[in-house]
Design a protein around this motif. Structure first.
Motif, PDB file in Angstrom:
ATOM      1  N   VAL A 158      -2.961  13.483  18.973  1.00  0.00           N
ATOM      2  CA  VAL A 158      -3.517  14.291  17.887  1.00  0.00           C
ATOM      3  C   VAL A 158      -5.002  14.482  18.164  1.00  0.00           C
ATOM      4  N   ASP A 159      -5.470  15.717  18.096  1.00  0.00           N
ATOM      5  CA  ASP A 159      -6.834  16.017  18.515  1.00  0.00           C
ATOM      6  C   ASP A 159      -7.867  15.287  17.672  1.00  0.00           C
ATOM      7  N   SER A 160      -7.866  15.485  16.374  1.00  0.00           N
ATOM      8  CA  SER A 160      -8.831  14.831  15.499  1.00  0.00           C
ATOM      9  C   SER A 160      -8.539  15.218  14.062  1.00  0.00           C
ATOM     10  N   LEU A 161      -9.188  14.539  13.128  1.00  0.00           N
ATOM     11  CA  LEU A 161      -9.156  14.953  11.731  1.00  0.00           C
ATOM     12  C   LEU A 161     -10.284  15.940  11.479  1.00  0.00           C
ATOM     13  N   ASN A 162     -10.082  16.852  10.529  1.00  0.00           N
ATOM     14  CA  ASN A 162     -11.204  17.727  10.243  1.00  0.00           C
ATOM     15  C   ASN A 162     -12.242  16.987   9.408  1.00  0.00           C
ATOM     16  N   SER A 163     -13.426  17.543   9.329  1.00  0.00           N
ATOM     17  CA  SER A 163     -14.556  16.849   8.719  1.00  0.00           C
ATOM     18  C   SER A 163     -14.302  16.508   7.258  1.00  0.00           C
ATOM     19  N   ALA A 164     -13.722  17.432   6.520  1.00  0.00           N
ATOM     20  CA  ALA A 164     -13.478  17.202   5.099  1.00  0.00           C
ATOM     21  C   ALA A 164     -12.478  16.074   4.891  1.00  0.00           C
ATOM     22  N   MET A 165     -11.432  16.039   5.710  1.00  0.00           N
ATOM     23  CA  MET A 165     -10.439  14.975   5.590  1.00  0.00           C
ATOM     24  C   MET A 165     -11.048  13.621   5.922  1.00  0.00           C
ATOM     25  N   ALA A 166     -11.829  13.553   7.001  1.00  0.00           N
ATOM     26  CA  ALA A 166     -12.458  12.292   7.393  1.00  0.00           C
ATOM     27  C   ALA A 166     -13.414  11.800   6.312  1.00  0.00           C
ATOM     28  N   ALA A 167     -14.204  12.709   5.752  1.00  0.00           N
ATOM     29  CA  ALA A 167     -15.140  12.323   4.704  1.00  0.00           C
ATOM     30  C   ALA A 167     -14.400  11.767   3.495  1.00  0.00           C
ATOM     31  N   SER A 168     -13.323  12.420   3.104  1.00  0.00           N
ATOM     32  CA  SER A 168     -12.556  11.969   1.942  1.00  0.00           C
ATOM     33  C   SER A 168     -11.982  10.582   2.159  1.00  0.00           C
ATOM     34  N   ILE A 169     -11.412  10.345   3.331  1.00  0.00           N
ATOM     35  CA  ILE A 169     -10.839   9.036   3.644  1.00  0.00           C
ATOM     36  C   ILE A 169     -11.898   7.951   3.544  1.00  0.00           C
ATOM     37  N   LEU A 170     -13.054   8.192   4.142  1.00  0.00           N
ATOM     38  CA  LEU A 170     -14.099   7.171   4.175  1.00  0.00           C
ATOM     39  C   LEU A 170     -14.703   6.927   2.793  1.00  0.00           C
ATOM     40  N   LEU A 171     -14.965   7.982   2.048  1.00  0.00           N
ATOM     41  CA  LEU A 171     -15.599   7.807   0.745  1.00  0.00           C
ATOM     42  C   LEU A 171     -14.685   7.067  -0.229  1.00  0.00           C
ATOM     43  N   PHE A 172     -13.412   7.406  -0.236  1.00  0.00           N
ATOM     44  CA  PHE A 172     -12.504   6.726  -1.158  1.00  0.00           C
ATOM     45  C   PHE A 172     -12.148   5.328  -0.673  1.00  0.00           C
ATOM     46  N   GLU A 173     -12.228   5.091   0.633  1.00  0.00           N
ATOM     47  CA  GLU A 173     -12.091   3.717   1.125  1.00  0.00           C
ATOM     48  C   GLU A 173     -13.286   2.882   0.679  1.00  0.00           C
ATOM     49  N   GLY A 174     -14.477   3.456   0.742  1.00  0.00           N
ATOM     50  CA  GLY A 174     -15.658   2.752   0.248  1.00  0.00           C
ATOM     51  C   GLY A 174     -15.529   2.443  -1.237  1.00  0.00           C
ATOM     52  N   ARG A 175     -15.025   3.397  -1.999  1.00  0.00           N
ATOM     53  CA  ARG A 175     -14.815   3.167  -3.434  1.00  0.00           C
ATOM     54  C   ARG A 175     -13.809   2.038  -3.656  1.00  0.00           C
ATOM     55  N   ARG A 176     -12.742   2.031  -2.864  1.00  0.00           N
ATOM     56  CA  ARG A 176     -11.726   0.981  -2.997  1.00  0.00           C
ATOM     57  C   ARG A 176     -12.337  -0.389  -2.714  1.00  0.00           C
ATOM     58  N   GLN A 177     -13.130  -0.479  -1.643  1.00  0.00           N
ATOM     59  CA  GLN A 177     -13.742  -1.756  -1.290  1.00  0.00           C
ATOM     60  C   GLN A 177     -14.643  -2.274  -2.414  1.00  0.00           C
ATOM     61  N   LEU A 178     -15.426  -1.402  -2.998  1.00  0.00           N
ATOM     62  CA  LEU A 178     -16.321  -1.811  -4.080  1.00  0.00           C
ATOM     63  C   LEU A 178     -15.536  -2.232  -5.320  1.00  0.00           C
ATOM     64  N   ARG A 179     -14.438  -1.543  -5.598  1.00  0.00           N
ATOM     65  CA  ARG A 179     -13.614  -1.911  -6.749  1.00  0.00           C
ATOM     66  C   ARG A 179     -12.978  -3.284  -6.541  1.00  0.00           C
ATOM     67  N   VAL A 180     -12.456  -3.526  -5.333  1.00  0.00           N
ATOM     68  CA  VAL A 180     -11.844  -4.825  -5.036  1.00  0.00           C
ATOM     69  C   VAL A 180     -12.883  -5.938  -5.130  1.00  0.00           C
ATOM     70  N   ARG A 181     -14.092  -5.680  -4.618  1.00  0.00           N
ATOM     71  CA  ARG A 181     -15.143  -6.702  -4.684  1.00  0.00           C
ATOM     72  C   ARG A 181     -15.520  -6.996  -6.139  1.00  0.00           C
ATOM     73  N   ALA A 182     -15.613  -5.963  -6.952  1.00  0.00           N
ATOM     74  CA  ALA A 182     -15.945  -6.157  -8.366  1.00  0.00           C
ATOM     75  C   ALA A 182     -14.853  -6.947  -9.076  1.00  0.00           C
ATOM     76  N   GLU A 183     -13.600  -6.677  -8.740  1.00  0.00           N
ATOM     77  CA  GLU A 183     -12.494  -7.416  -9.352  1.00  0.00           C
ATOM     78  C   GLU A 183     -12.527  -8.881  -8.951  1.00  0.00           C
ATOM     79  N   HIS A 184     -12.853  -9.157  -7.695  1.00  0.00           N
ATOM     80  CA  HIS A 184     -12.938 -10.544  -7.233  1.00  0.00           C
ATOM     81  C   HIS A 184     -14.068 -11.287  -7.941  1.00  0.00           C
ATOM     82  N   LEU A 185     -15.207 -10.618  -8.079  1.00  0.00           N
ATOM     83  CA  LEU A 185     -16.341 -11.239  -8.754  1.00  0.00           C
ATOM     84  C   LEU A 185     -16.031 -11.523 -10.221  1.00  0.00           C
ATOM     85  N   SER A 186     -15.346 -10.570 -10.850  1.00  0.00           N
ATOM     86  CA  SER A 186     -14.970 -10.740 -12.248  1.00  0.00           C
ATOM     87  C   SER A 186     -13.984 -11.898 -12.421  1.00  0.00           C
ATOM     88  N   ARG A 187     -13.022 -11.979 -11.512  1.00  0.00           N
ATOM     89  CA  ARG A 187     -12.025 -13.043 -11.574  1.00  0.00           C
ATOM     90  C   ARG A 187     -12.657 -14.407 -11.310  1.00  0.00           C
TER      91      ARG A 187
END
Length: 245
Positions: free
Chosen positions: A211-240
């Motif tokens: 597969v040649d590559s992902l387009n820029s918009a798709m790559a950006a979306s994956i990374l930004l929402f992965e970053g959001r997921r990581q921050l949410r998981v960290r906040a949940e761990h801290l709260s717990r």
């Protein structure tokens, strides 16, 4: 021929400093910002801005060479994102650090990043690893006319050495900025230098071989929402963890 009267309005381009943003958006803003590096496709940029607003980015920086964020096709693809997240247009790379919060680490989105790592370690092709695209992995618009590939660039010593990590590894411990390059020119040398100077690295999105590559918009979306997921998981761990004290 029947003519209709149409209302026409002429407005100055909004200044992000003078704009106000929805309170709900401000409440959900995350310590993640996006840097668009030489993105020239209006549809891609509009889609990226929409994802940035949806993920809760604190701001979006556009370097010189990007399409104008207020161009009609970008506005159409953005679907209102322009009024949800601050957008700073037409920045020189020298000015970019002025818009980064303290201790921000810059990460370059690169689904071809293992190329240099593989070349440095052994003579096998990077594509054998099954993580990178088959095309020329990275182009620097600063040196495009020289037609040098990444391997020769590394040999000449001007290519910054950056740690390559997969997109789902933890990269949000400190405030983070993600650089997304255009599909034609790729990321710039300046973006790699900024990543190196801030202790950042390359974020690799693994794709199936062939597969040649992902387009820029798709790559950006994956990374930004992965970053959001990581921050949410960290906040949940801290709260717990805090609930035990």
């Amino acid at each position: 021929m029947c003519l209709r009267n149409e209302d026409v309005g002429i407005f100055a381009k909004p200044d992000h400093v003078k704009m106000t943003y929805p309170e709900t958006q401000l409440l959900h803003t995350l310590p993640i910002l996006l840097i668009c590096d030489n993105l020239r496709d209006p549809g891609n940029l509009g889609t990226i801005l929409r994802s940035a607003a949806g993920a809760g980015c604190s701001k979006v920086l556009l370097t010189k060479g990007c399409v104008d964020a207020w161009e009609p096709k970008v506005l159409r693809a953005g679907m209102g994102a322009h009024f949800q997240v601050p957008i700073i247009n037409n920045l020189d790379w020298e000015a970019v650090p002025n818009y980064l919060p303290n201790d921000t680490r810059v990460y370059v989105a690169d689904n071809c990043g293992l190329y240099t790592q593989a070349q440095a370690q052994m003579s096998n092709k990077a594509s054998d690893y099954g993580w990178v695209c088959d095309r020329r992995p990275l182009k620097f618009h600063k040196y495009e006319e020289e037609e040098e590939n990444l391997e020769s660039a590394a040999n000449k010593g001007w290519l910054p050495e950056l740690e390559v990590q997969t997109y789902d590894s933890d990269w949000t411990e400190a405030p983070a900025a993600v650089v997304i390059g255009g599909e034609t020119s790729g990321v710039s040398l300046e973006s790699l230098q900024l990543a190196e100077s801030t202790g950042g690295g390359r974020l690799l999105i693994p794709i199936v071989p062939g597969v040649d590559s992902l387009n820029s918009a798709m790559a950006a979306s994956i990374l930004l929402f992965e970053g959001r997921r990581q921050l949410r998981v960290r906040a949940e761990h801290l709260s717990r963890d805090g609930s035990y004290h």
